[in-house]
Write an enzyme that holds these catalytic residues in place. Structure first.
Site, PDB file in Angstrom:
ATOM      1  CG  ASP A  89     -11.682  -8.665  -5.592  1.00  0.00           C
ATOM      2  OD1 ASP A  89     -11.793  -8.987  -4.398  1.00  0.00           O
ATOM      3  OD2 ASP A  89     -11.220  -7.565  -5.953  1.00  0.00           O
ATOM      4  CG  ASP A 193      -8.244  -6.657   0.384  1.00  0.00           C
ATOM      5  OD1 ASP A 193      -8.150  -5.635   1.089  1.00  0.00           O
ATOM      6  OD2 ASP A 193      -9.262  -6.961  -0.246  1.00  0.00           O
ATOM      7  CG  ASP A 280     -14.604  -2.326   0.005  1.00  0.00           C
ATOM      8  OD1 ASP A 280     -13.406  -1.986   0.059  1.00  0.00           O
ATOM      9  OD2 ASP A 280     -14.973  -3.500   0.127  1.00  0.00           O
TER      10      ASP A 280
END
Ligand code: GLA
Length: 636
Positions: A89, A193, A280
């Site tokens: 990530d 993202d 999240d």
């Protein structure tokens, strides 16, 4: 585009759809196309499984941690059970070389990427993962800068250098970066993202400080209308095109991460393999409820190749650690039922045995990976307890009984929840305990606080010769769901434990999608009911909609159609049409609120794609919910 059209486009998903797909050809979005339009590129016939660095380490990543996770997945047998993607990530990048746009890896953290006389390369790293039988994933951003650059409290793990060197996101570099990730470095998965399109407006502190360049925000978490949905879609389309170019064998996976912003819960399915439905997750029960809720009522928006993503698993931390096995089991059970990606988010190098065992529950994994790809449907709903039912490819059902609260509860599970006959025995196998039991009509269950019982159930179907469409959401794609003015969904649990804790005034309803197509209920949560006749089964959708339905060998489509009793527009009329591979096969007469449901029965033998179209005179489709009651595909 003139100013008025631009404003309309910003505020209307249907128009956006029209703009992106039909405007060029001048086509009517309700016209049948004969083709399935949800995303099927890439390799996501079933939801991906694996591990991601974010929940375990944030940006504090290095090669040992990531390869350690990979080795642990192999050693524990979890890889053999399907957990195969190892995803890096945020935090892997050092900078972008300005002379040629080449991205430079933080090789101090990833020593194996160092090369004499050239920029660091992940090729050796991905080769290693591939040699272990695993897949490799990487992370980027739609904008010039990433989420950590937008939100990290300090600069410790952030890209370094000048303003331009720190612009590590895809913006302006899509083709080049995708080629680097997939062709040169050999990755198989990309998470894209959206913080670069959200957090770098002229008035942001980051921009005002001079550390980052301004990029006009295209995503606004608080306002769907202020999000430039066509602009974001255009970027995802470019990424898709670059992925196809870089992966002639189609071995890629595209994960969209715009957290439910910009009404993406309605259109993510058309642009990538996974689409995040909320902000999240954190290792808190309450936050898990938020993420779960953001996907749970979106069954028709998930299909093989295009899954809802309520975020990664947080098993191993906080409310889901080894001393909270009930909660950890619930978390996995719910994600399995929702066909969510199963990405483990803990440091696997010292994972407790109990959690490895829990994550390796093969029965649960099989529910998640069932090839039919039908996300569970909420068959009983309340703020306290829910019953989720998922049709499996072998005709059995997976049933989850979910106690959302902390107190123990008694729950009645019925054959009707599963669309099984209540005069025949239903055999149940508890997928956590392995116990067998039988249900005759109904069964009383005791659940501990936060417990989820999951059963595999075999019974006698209410519909002996076919399947209701609400039992097979993976085969139904709302190409046009009738939502013209997207609204935030007020039904999603509002947790106190998101990014901002309890500062501010609390999370408002922010995730678009309210009013979307629903199984066994009307779009705004009401019952299916036409002229006072209640239907337990069917599809509730707004007028001016088009549903694509894959026909897996059935010969007849049947339904009773009408305007739902919950309508506010009592004067407009609607016509229901059934198309087969683009040709009109049958239609209702023009129906108004208060007219009895009209039965339809249409021969669909040999038809591959059925389209269910409702055209209405309604100027405001949101005021005109319509019902395909008992819609079913049958063998005769
Ligand atoms: C966003 C995403 C997270 C994670 C972080 C990385 O917040 O939603 O899943 O990728 O960025 O900075």
């Amino acid at each position: 585009m003139n100013h008025t059209l631009k404003r309309l486009c910003r505020s209307s998903a249907a128009l956006l759809f029209l703009a992106s797909f039909h405007a060029a050809s001048g086509a009517d979005p309700l016209s049948p196309t004969g083709t399935w339009s949800a995303y099927t590129a890439g390799r996501a016939a079933t939801p991906p499984m694996g591990w991601s660095s974010w929940n375990a380490f944030g940006t504090d990543i290095d090669e040992d941690k990531i390869l350690g996770a990979a080795q642990a997945l192999v050693d524990t047998g979890l890889a053999a059970k399907g957990y195969r993607y190892i995803n890096i990530d945020d935090g892997w990048w050092l900078q972008r070389r300005v002379s040629d746009g080449q991205l430079i890896i933080r090789s101090e953290r990833f020593p194996s990427t160092r090369r004499d006389g050239g920029p660091p390369s992940f090729r050796g790293f991905t080769d290693r993962l591939h040699a272990m039988g695993l897949k490799a994933g990487i992370y980027t951003d739609l904008g010039r800068n990433s989420c950590s650059q937008a939100y990290s409290p300090d600069d410790r793990d952030l890209p370094q250098g000048t303003v331009l060197e720190r612009e590590v996101g895809l913006y302006g570099h899509t083709r080049q970066d995708i080629a680097l990730f997939f062709e040169t470095w050999g990755f198989d998965f990309i998470k894209v993202d959206g913080c670069g399109l959200r957090a770098f407006g002229a008035d942001s502190e980051k921009v005002r400080s001079g550390k980052y360049r301004e990029l006009r925000p295209m995503l606004d978490m608080d306002s769907i209308a202020r999000s430039d949905i066509p602009g974001v879609q255009k970027q995802f389309r470019e990424i898709h095109e670059a992925l196809v170019q870089s992966n002639p064998d189609g071995d890629f996976l595209l994960s969209l991460c715009v957290w439910g912003a910009g009404n993406v819960r309605a259109w993510g399915k058309d642009f990538g393999n996974l689409s995040r439905t909320s902000d999240d997750i954190t290792p808190s029960w309450s936050r898990m409820l938020t993420n779960y809720d953001s996907a749970a009522k979106r069954a028709f928006y998930a299909h093989p190749g295009s899954w809802n993503d309520p975020d990664m698993l947080f098993i191993g931390r906080g409310d889901f650690d080894a001393s909270h096995l009930t909660e950890a089991r619930s978390h996995l059970s719910l994600w399995a039922m929702l066909n969510a990606p199963l990405f483990i988010g803990m440091d696997m190098r010292n994972a407790p045995e109990s959690l490895v065992k829990l994550l390796g529950n093969q029965e649960l994994i099989a529910i998640n990976q069932d090839p039919a790809g039908h996300q569970a449907v909420v068959a009983y709903d309340s703020n306290d307890v829910q019953v989720l039912v998922k049709t499996l490819s072998d005709g059995d059902k997976a049933v989850a009984v979910f106690n959302r609260g902390a107190a123990a509860l008694e729950v009645v599970l019925t054959a009707a929840h599963m669309k099984f006959r209540d005069d025949a025995v239903v055999d149940l196998v508890d997928l956590w305990s392995g116990q067998h039991q039988q249900l005759r009509g109904k069964l009383n269950l005791k659940l501990d606080g936060r417990q989820t019982l999951v059963f595999k159930a075999r019974g006698t179907r209410v519909l002996p010769d076919g399947l209701f469409l609400s039992e097979q959401p993976g085969n139904v794609n709302p190409a046009v769901d009738g939502v013209r003015q997207p609204m935030p969904d007020p039904t999603i649990h509002r947790s106190a434990f998101g990014w901002h804790g309890t500062s501010g005034s609390g999370e408002r309803p922010i995730y678009g999608g309210w009013g979307g197509v629903q199984p066994d209920g009307a779009p705004f949560g009401e019952a299916l009911s036409v002229n006072g006749r209640r239907f337990e089964t069917g599809i509730g959708v707004l007028a001016n909609s088009r549903l694509e339905v894959r026909n897996t060998g059935y010969s007849r489509f049947t339904a009773s159609v009408g305007v739902n009793d919950s309508a506010r527009d009592l004067d407009s009329s609607a016509t229901f049409s059934v198309y087969g591979d683009g040709k009109l096969l049958g239609a209702s007469r023009s129906l108004k609120w208060g007219d009895a449901a009209q039965p339809l029965s249409v021969d669909v033998s040999g038809v591959k794609l059925i389209e269910l179209v409702v055209r209405a005179t309604a100027t405001d489709p949101a005021a005109m919910p319509v019902t395909w009651a008992e819609a079913a595909l049958r063998r005769q």
